[in-house]
Design an enzyme around this catalytic site. Structure first.
Site, PDB file in Angstrom:
ATOM      1  N   HIS A 178       4.003  58.891   6.341  1.00 53.20           N
ATOM      2  CA  HIS A 178       3.898  57.710   7.213  1.00 53.20           C
ATOM      3  C   HIS A 178       3.694  58.090   8.674  1.00 53.20           C
ATOM      4  O   HIS A 178       2.983  57.415   9.406  1.00 53.20           O
ATOM      5  CB  HIS A 178       5.144  56.827   7.070  1.00 53.20           C
ATOM      6  CG  HIS A 178       5.105  56.010   5.817  1.00 53.20           C
ATOM      7  ND1 HIS A 178       5.911  56.269   4.737  1.00 53.20           N
ATOM      8  CD2 HIS A 178       4.310  54.975   5.466  1.00 53.20           C
ATOM      9  CE1 HIS A 178       5.612  55.417   3.768  1.00 53.20           C
ATOM     10  NE2 HIS A 178       4.653  54.620   4.181  1.00 53.20           N
ATOM     11  N   CYS A 204      -5.727  49.978   0.444  1.00 53.36           N
ATOM     12  CA  CYS A 204      -5.193  50.122   1.801  1.00 53.36           C
ATOM     13  C   CYS A 204      -4.510  51.472   1.992  1.00 53.36           C
ATOM     14  O   CYS A 204      -3.930  51.733   3.035  1.00 53.36           O
ATOM     15  CB  CYS A 204      -4.254  48.969   2.140  1.00 53.36           C
ATOM     16  SG  CYS A 204      -2.882  48.838   0.994  1.00 53.36           S
ATOM     17  N   GLU A 261       0.604  50.714  -6.589  1.00 46.66           N
ATOM     18  CA  GLU A 261       0.920  52.024  -6.010  1.00 46.66           C
ATOM     19  C   GLU A 261       1.894  52.816  -6.876  1.00 46.66           C
ATOM     20  O   GLU A 261       2.344  53.887  -6.491  1.00 46.66           O
ATOM     21  CB  GLU A 261       1.407  51.896  -4.562  1.00 46.66           C
ATOM     22  CG  GLU A 261       2.506  50.896  -4.320  1.00 46.66           C
ATOM     23  CD  GLU A 261       2.894  50.772  -2.847  1.00 46.66           C
ATOM     24  OE1 GLU A 261       2.477  51.593  -2.020  1.00 46.66           O
ATOM     25  OE2 GLU A 261       3.647  49.844  -2.537  1.00 46.66           O
ATOM     26  N   ARG A 282       5.218  62.801  -0.682  1.00 50.31           N
ATOM     27  CA  ARG A 282       4.169  62.743   0.327  1.00 50.31           C
ATOM     28  C   ARG A 282       4.583  63.304   1.684  1.00 50.31           C
ATOM     29  O   ARG A 282       3.745  63.519   2.555  1.00 50.31           O
ATOM     30  CB  ARG A 282       3.631  61.307   0.471  1.00 50.31           C
ATOM     31  CG  ARG A 282       4.663  60.294   0.845  1.00 50.31           C
ATOM     32  CD  ARG A 282       4.161  58.874   0.617  1.00 50.31           C
ATOM     33  NE  ARG A 282       3.496  58.327   1.785  1.00 50.31           N
ATOM     34  CZ  ARG A 282       3.178  57.055   1.919  1.00 50.31           C
ATOM     35  NH1 ARG A 282       3.440  56.194   0.967  1.00 50.31           N
ATOM     36  NH2 ARG A 282       2.598  56.625   3.002  1.00 50.31           N
ATOM     37  N   ASP A 310       1.101  56.132  -2.122  1.00 52.60           N
ATOM     38  CA  ASP A 310       2.192  56.195  -3.094  1.00 52.60           C
ATOM     39  C   ASP A 310       1.664  56.442  -4.499  1.00 52.60           C
ATOM     40  O   ASP A 310       2.326  57.085  -5.312  1.00 52.60           O
ATOM     41  CB  ASP A 310       3.025  54.912  -3.045  1.00 52.60           C
ATOM     42  CG  ASP A 310       4.055  54.978  -1.923  1.00 52.60           C
ATOM     43  OD1 ASP A 310       4.696  56.037  -1.784  1.00 52.60           O
ATOM     44  OD2 ASP A 310       4.190  54.007  -1.169  1.00 52.60           O
TER      45      ASP A 310
HETATM   46  C1  PEP Z   1       0.265  53.294   0.171  1.00 56.76           C
HETATM   47  O1  PEP Z   1       1.280  53.674  -0.409  1.00 56.76           O
HETATM   48  O2  PEP Z   1      -0.871  53.702  -0.090  1.00 56.76           O
HETATM   49  C2  PEP Z   1       0.353  52.304   1.258  1.00 56.76           C
HETATM   50  C3  PEP Z   1      -0.712  51.809   1.820  1.00 56.76           C
HETATM   51  O3  PEP Z   1       1.601  51.968   1.694  1.00 56.76           O
HETATM   52  P1  PEP Z   1       2.476  52.911   2.636  1.00 56.76           P
HETATM   53  O4  PEP Z   1       1.591  54.032   3.110  1.00 56.76           O
HETATM   54  O5  PEP Z   1       2.964  52.081   3.749  1.00 56.76           O
HETATM   55  O6  PEP Z   1       3.552  53.358   1.714  1.00 56.76           O
HETATM   56 MG    MG Z   2       3.118  52.568  -0.223  1.00 57.14          MG
END
Ligand code: PEP
Ligand code: MG
Length: 573
Positions: free
Chosen positions: A192, A506, A435, A469, A459
């Site tokens: 993140h 996304c 996800e 991650r 995810d």
């Molecule tokens: C993802 O997991 O791909 C996502 C867009 O959500 P985040 O990165 O906020 O976990």
């Molecule tokens: Mg996510």
């Protein structure tokens, strides 16, 4: 001069002085006994520390205008009440007299006693108060121990932030004006903090293992976010070279042809929607100016980090309404709270000592177990819906029961708004993030109750390939081109399309220019990414025909491993 190699997670070059950010939020608390005669002295220290803090708060209140800062003033006034709370004062006095311990330990223990009592109460309001109490104790300890806490939000000189790890909540407050680059030992391309660095346009190199131990505050650093390199105390020649490169890349960025006004359309006329991912509403204007056609993911939890509390319904309503108005009827996808895992809001996760937070109490699981907090957010979104074109999105859905529970709370929230005669739009699309692999595998069930899917590849990669991650040691395994990932994406898209519903992406894969032709060929409808990438993705979509991309996708789906797919993408047609 020394060179360290890490993972290039956010493009660009940064040159500047290092600032080691290794402070823990809580200072070490000294613990020692005091005699009966010393109690009065300790008590006087307490009174003068609280007086010093309340004076600072009063000063801040004076500087905070009455208009436009209602929420801020409310917080400051609440803090003032807490520092002056008679019960708290009395408990500290009693603690000093009965336990004959130093003031710092009594202050902390007294605050934690209150926290324990509040944690036992089920209401969301009490949960939010926990952060306030711990924050108060922390402020008092800093005052008593003369510690000046470093805040990344209030830097007043340009630095390169060097840390073992940075929490997303710490990264989100950084400003590009002062933070010229980020260097961390932990992290990966899809952590993140990396996502935030890219969204903020701050060059970053992560995964340096023990790099922070080799850098001192004040060292001159070159951070090469394109190649994943950090140069410590560069010699003159290297410094001059990089400074020249920075100038050139700025000039290039300026010249980059703007494709605004042109659609994201393949050569044979297939049209795609390009949206932006936002962590804070403030990025919307810039994203729209770069051609975003909507918000594909608003990570609503980041607003909660800033204050370490659950924002109340009114302030959430205001935030969402303003964003919807600013989007001028373009779609805005608000993802409900995705807290937990690596996105801890300390006040809400007190005493939550999970062995595997990423497999634990996070995201929709948290919301479903805290209906009051969940419904505050849902009501705020519903009420804001009359101001624009909102979509609601539930994160981390792993199966149908979870989705049905979330939809149940949404119905309750609607009934509560209706009972208060608060209007909301009757046509809000409600979708889910795919996800977790299980969601892709039961997509045919989930799609019947969803208006859209959005694939969260960050995810999805983590859970499909079993790769944390945020862990630099295994980040090499987080391969978006792994055939298992491609198959799950394909399965999700095909299932939704059979039901006539659209699929967005996304996760960070959507903004990876190398993967664009492949995702086009797999049939994705919408791409959502950081604002700076929109034009690059658009340019690539316009370079290919849909037929070419479909052929590429068919070939990729036959590959045996990630490397074969990656090789295929070198020459997509
Ligand atoms: C993802 O997991 O791909 C996502 C867009 O959500 P985040 O990165 O906020 O976990
Ligand atoms: Mg996510």
């Amino acid at each position: 001069m020394k060179e360290l190699a890490g993972i290039a997670v956010s493009k660009g070059l940064g040159v500047g002085k290092a600032m080691l950010y290794l402070e823990d939020a809580l200072p070490e608390i000294p613990r020692y006994s005091v005699s009966g005669e010393q109690v009065d002295g300790e008590w006087r220290r307490f009174l003068s520390a609280t007086a010093a803090i309340t004076e600072k708060i009063r000063q801040r209140l004076k500087e905070t205008p009455l208009r436009n800062s209602k929420e801020r003033r409310y917080i400051l006034e609440a803090q003032l009440l807490m520092f002056e709370d008679v019960d708290f004062h009395e408990n500290v006095r009693l603690g000093l007299e009965s336990r004959l311990q130093n003031l710092e330990s009594i202050v902390w223990d007294t605050s934690q006693e209150i926290v324990r009592k509040l944690s036992a109460l089920p209401s969301a309001e009490f949960v939010a108060r926990i952060a306030d109490v711990s924050g108060m104790a922390r402020d008092l300890l800093n005052e008593l121990l003369s510690i000046q806490p470093v805040s990344l939000a209030n830097l007043n000189e340009a630095v390169i932030v060097v840390a073992r790890d940075l929490l997303p909540s710490q990264a989100i407050v950084m400003s590009k004006d002062f933070v010229k680059a980020i260097v961390t030992d932990a992290g990966s391309h899809i952590s993140h903090t990396a996502i935030i660095a890219r969204a903020s346009g701050i060059p970053a190199v992560m995964g340096l293992s023990s790099g922070s131990a080799q850098i001192k505050t004040g060292d001159t650093l070159i951070v090469d976010g394109d190649n994943g390199l950090v140069v410590i105390n560069p010699d003159k020649k290297t410094l001059v070279l990089y400074q020249k490169m920075i100038k050139e890349s700025r000039a290039k960025a300026k010249m980059a042809s703007q494709l605004n006004g042109r659609s994201a359309e393949t050569k044979d006329g297939r049209r795609f929607m390009l949206n932006v991912n936002l962590e804070t509403p403030s990025g919307l204007k810039d994203a729209l100016s770069r051609g975003a056609e909507g918000v594909g993911l608003y990570r609503s939890e980041f607003a909660f980090f800033a204050e370490d509390r659950v924002s109340d319904e009114e302030s959430q309503y205001l935030t969402y309404s303003e964003m919807l108005k600013a989007a001028k009827n373009l779609p805005v996808t608000i993802r409900t709270l995705d807290a937990g895992g690596d996105k801890i809001i300390p006040s809400l996760f007190q005493d939550n000592d999970e062995k595997n937070p990423l497999l634990g109490w996070r995201s929709i699981r948290f919301s479903l177990s805290m209906p009051e907090i969940f419904k505050i957010q849902l009501r705020a979104i519903l009420r804001a819906s009359v101001h624009g074109n909102v979509r609601i999105m539930f994160p981390l859905i792993s199966g149908l029961t979870e989705l049905e529970q979330a939809l149940g709370f949404l119905e309750e929230a609607k009934a509560e708004c209706a009972a208060k005669k608060q209007p909301y739009s009757g046509t809000i699309p409600v979708g889910i993030m795919v996800e977790v692999p299980s969601a892709a595998l039961v997509a045919n069930k989930l799609i019947k109750k969803s208006d859209f899917f959005s694939i969260g590849t960050n995810d999805l990669i983590q859970y499909t390939l079993g790769v944390d991650r945020g862990n630099e040691r295994v980040s090499y395994l987080a391969q978006p081109t792994h055939p298992a990932i491609l198959r799950l994406i394909k399965m999700t898209i095909d299932t939704a399309h059979r039901h006539g519903k659209p699929v967005a992406m996304c996760g960070e894969m959507a903004g990876d220019t190398r993967l664009v032709p492949l995702l086009v060929g797999l049939g994705l409808d919408e791409f959502s990414m950081n604002a700076a990438t929109i034009n690059d993705v658009k340019r690539i979509i316009r370079e290919f025909s849909f037929a070419e991309c479909q052929k590429l996708a068919r070939k990729a789906l036959r590959c045996a491993n990630a490397e074969e797919v990656a090789a295929l993408l070198e020459n997509p047609v």
